[in-house]
Enzyme design. Sequence first.
Site, PDB file in Angstrom:
ATOM      1  N   LYS A  60       0.794  -1.239   0.000  1.00 19.01           N
ATOM      2  CA  LYS A  60       0.000   0.000   0.000  1.00 19.01           C
ATOM      3  C   LYS A  60       0.821   1.282   0.000  1.00 19.01           C
ATOM      4  CE  LYS A  60      -3.315  -1.287  -0.629  1.00 19.01           C
ATOM      5  NZ  LYS A  60      -3.632  -2.131  -1.847  1.00 19.01           N
ATOM      6  N   THR A 120       7.811  -6.504  -5.871  1.00 20.03           N
ATOM      7  CA  THR A 120       7.948  -7.307  -4.653  1.00 20.03           C
ATOM      8  C   THR A 120       7.543  -6.488  -3.432  1.00 20.03           C
ATOM      9  OG1 THR A 120       9.384  -8.724  -3.334  1.00 20.03           O
ATOM     10  CG2 THR A 120      10.393  -6.730  -4.165  1.00 20.03           C
ATOM     11  N   HIS A 121       7.010  -7.194  -2.428  1.00 22.77           N
ATOM     12  CA  HIS A 121       6.789  -6.564  -1.118  1.00 22.77           C
ATOM     13  C   HIS A 121       7.791  -7.111  -0.097  1.00 22.77           C
ATOM     14  CE1 HIS A 121       3.255  -4.461  -2.318  1.00 22.77           C
ATOM     15  NE2 HIS A 121       2.403  -5.446  -2.248  1.00 22.77           N
ATOM     16  N   SER A 151      -4.852   2.371   4.534  1.00 21.54           N
ATOM     17  CA  SER A 151      -4.995   1.797   3.199  1.00 21.54           C
ATOM     18  C   SER A 151      -4.991   0.260   3.266  1.00 21.54           C
ATOM     19  CB  SER A 151      -3.855   2.296   2.306  1.00 21.54           C
ATOM     20  OG  SER A 151      -3.973   1.802   1.004  1.00 21.54           O
ATOM     21  N   ARG A 270      -8.592   3.865  -3.802  1.00 20.55           N
ATOM     22  CA  ARG A 270      -9.544   4.277  -2.761  1.00 20.55           C
ATOM     23  C   ARG A 270      -9.598   5.799  -2.638  1.00 20.55           C
ATOM     24  NH1 ARG A 270      -9.400   5.219   2.677  1.00 20.55           N
ATOM     25  NH2 ARG A 270      -7.141   5.372   2.408  1.00 20.55           N
TER      26      ARG A 270
HETATM   27  S1  PPS Z   1      -0.492  -2.966  -3.321  1.00 25.19           S
HETATM   28  O1  PPS Z   1      -1.713  -3.806  -3.186  1.00 25.19           O
HETATM   29  O2  PPS Z   1       0.389  -3.135  -2.154  1.00 25.19           O
HETATM   30  O3  PPS Z   1       0.218  -3.178  -4.579  1.00 25.19           O
HETATM   31  O4  PPS Z   1      -1.049  -1.468  -3.257  1.00 25.19           O
HETATM   32  P1  PPS Z   1      -0.242  -0.161  -3.672  1.00 25.19           P
HETATM   33  O5  PPS Z   1      -0.371   0.051  -5.132  1.00 25.19           O
HETATM   34  O6  PPS Z   1       1.117  -0.168  -3.087  1.00 25.19           O
HETATM   35  O7  PPS Z   1      -1.025   0.974  -2.896  1.00 25.19           O
HETATM   36  C1  PPS Z   1      -2.358   1.325  -3.157  1.00 25.19           C
HETATM   37  C2  PPS Z   1      -2.516   2.729  -2.622  1.00 25.19           C
HETATM   38  O8  PPS Z   1      -1.907   3.661  -3.545  1.00 25.19           O
HETATM   39  C3  PPS Z   1      -2.896   4.570  -3.999  1.00 25.19           C
HETATM   40  N1  PPS Z   1      -2.627   4.961  -5.388  1.00 25.19           N
HETATM   41  C4  PPS Z   1      -2.370   6.216  -5.772  1.00 25.19           C
HETATM   42  N2  PPS Z   1      -2.260   7.355  -5.047  1.00 25.19           N
HETATM   43  C5  PPS Z   1      -2.009   8.494  -5.739  1.00 25.19           C
HETATM   44  N3  PPS Z   1      -1.880   8.555  -7.087  1.00 25.19           N
HETATM   45  C6  PPS Z   1      -1.974   7.438  -7.840  1.00 25.19           C
HETATM   46  N4  PPS Z   1      -1.836   7.505  -9.159  1.00 25.19           N
HETATM   47  C7  PPS Z   1      -2.229   6.195  -7.174  1.00 25.19           C
HETATM   48  N5  PPS Z   1      -2.389   4.914  -7.588  1.00 25.19           N
HETATM   49  C8  PPS Z   1      -2.628   4.185  -6.486  1.00 25.19           C
HETATM   50  C9  PPS Z   1      -4.191   3.790  -3.848  1.00 25.19           C
HETATM   51  O9  PPS Z   1      -5.300   4.630  -3.926  1.00 25.19           O
HETATM   52  C10 PPS Z   1      -3.975   3.162  -2.483  1.00 25.19           C
HETATM   53  O10 PPS Z   1      -3.990   4.115  -1.434  1.00 25.19           O
HETATM   54  P2  PPS Z   1      -5.301   4.506  -0.596  1.00 25.19           P
HETATM   55  O11 PPS Z   1      -4.812   5.403   0.507  1.00 25.19           O
HETATM   56  O12 PPS Z   1      -5.914   3.248  -0.081  1.00 25.19           O
HETATM   57  O13 PPS Z   1      -6.187   5.253  -1.556  1.00 25.19           O
END
Ligand code: PPS
Length: 308
Positions: A60, A120-121, A151, A270
């Site tokens: 996330k 990767t995580h 998140s 989200r």
């Molecule tokens: S995962 O499942 O671990 O791969 O998720 P990950 O992609 O790391 O994280 C998802 C969160 O990143 C937000 N997100 C973004 N924020 C801003 N701009 C862009 N373009 C964007 N794309 C993904 C996504 O909304 C999740 O955060 P939250 O706070 O839940 O909205």
Amino acid sequence: MSQEKTYDQILLEVPDGVFFRFPLCQVNGVPLMEPIADNWGKVETFQARPDDLLIATYPKAGTTWMQEIVDSILNDGDLKRAKRAPIHVRSPFLEIASPPPVPSGVQILENTPSPRLVKTHLPYQLVPKSFWEQNCKVIYVARNAKDIAVSYYHFDLLSKSQPDPGTWEQYVERFLQGNVPWGSWFDHVISWWKAKDRHQVLYIFYEDMKEDPKREIRKVMKFLGKDLPDEVLDKIHQHTTFQAMKENPMANYTTVPTFLMDQSISPFMRKGEVADWKNHFTGAQTEMFDTEYLRRMKETDLKFRCDI
Ligand code: PPS
């Protein structure tokens, strides 16, 4: 993986009961979901190639955002190519594993032509050694712990293969203890912060990406040795805004069947903001979190912003 069927088609055809909320198993002290632990030997011995690019994150932290940015840069801003397949196909997830017949991340990567963009995580110490032997480049994205917790909680509600998050109150404690998939946020961000001094690691902050996305995209371009004109940078920036990615089925995970990711509970894309934690943490939770944060972060010079 079968040549004819896409990954998402294979998922659609899996029999009932293959996916469920997998329990956590310890792999070298890090809790990972059971199928990943069962497949660990294959991850450990994974053969990296010198031109592999690893995008490493705690869950996330902005993984998908960075994957979309990097894939767009590698394709010189050709957005038609950037929409050729869902992000989890364009940039496979190294350690992910599910019961058969679903191919593991390692199997998918073995059949992926170079240059591979690998997600990767894993915390630094669990990354397969071959990445370091091959001197691969890594982009690490870090995000402040409170926004990650919010998140991740919502993701665990929608993602039906992650352990049940329980109530928000229970979750905050479990998160602080590192009793969630991929373990402790503290250990993760610190392990990679140290690794950047030994390897080719570009350490990027989600909050900086929100503050000035073009500045951060430029940093990534430079790290990749790409010098694209400003109009291409503008195009990549527009293509990777939160709204654009939320509306893009090749980036928003809506191609994944709902029995695995039920986005009617909470969308994968989200909110995409900094400081949404303020809408979720009570005063008491903030105090508890901050106390533990100070204790765990006192020996590092790594600093996060929880607001911008
Ligand atoms: S995962 O499942 O671990 O791969 O998720 P990950 O992609 O790391 O994280 C998802 C969160 O990143 C937000 N997100 C973004 N924020 C801003 N701009 C862009 N373009 C964007 N794309 C993904 C996504 O909304 C999740 O955060 P939250 O706070 O839940 O909205």
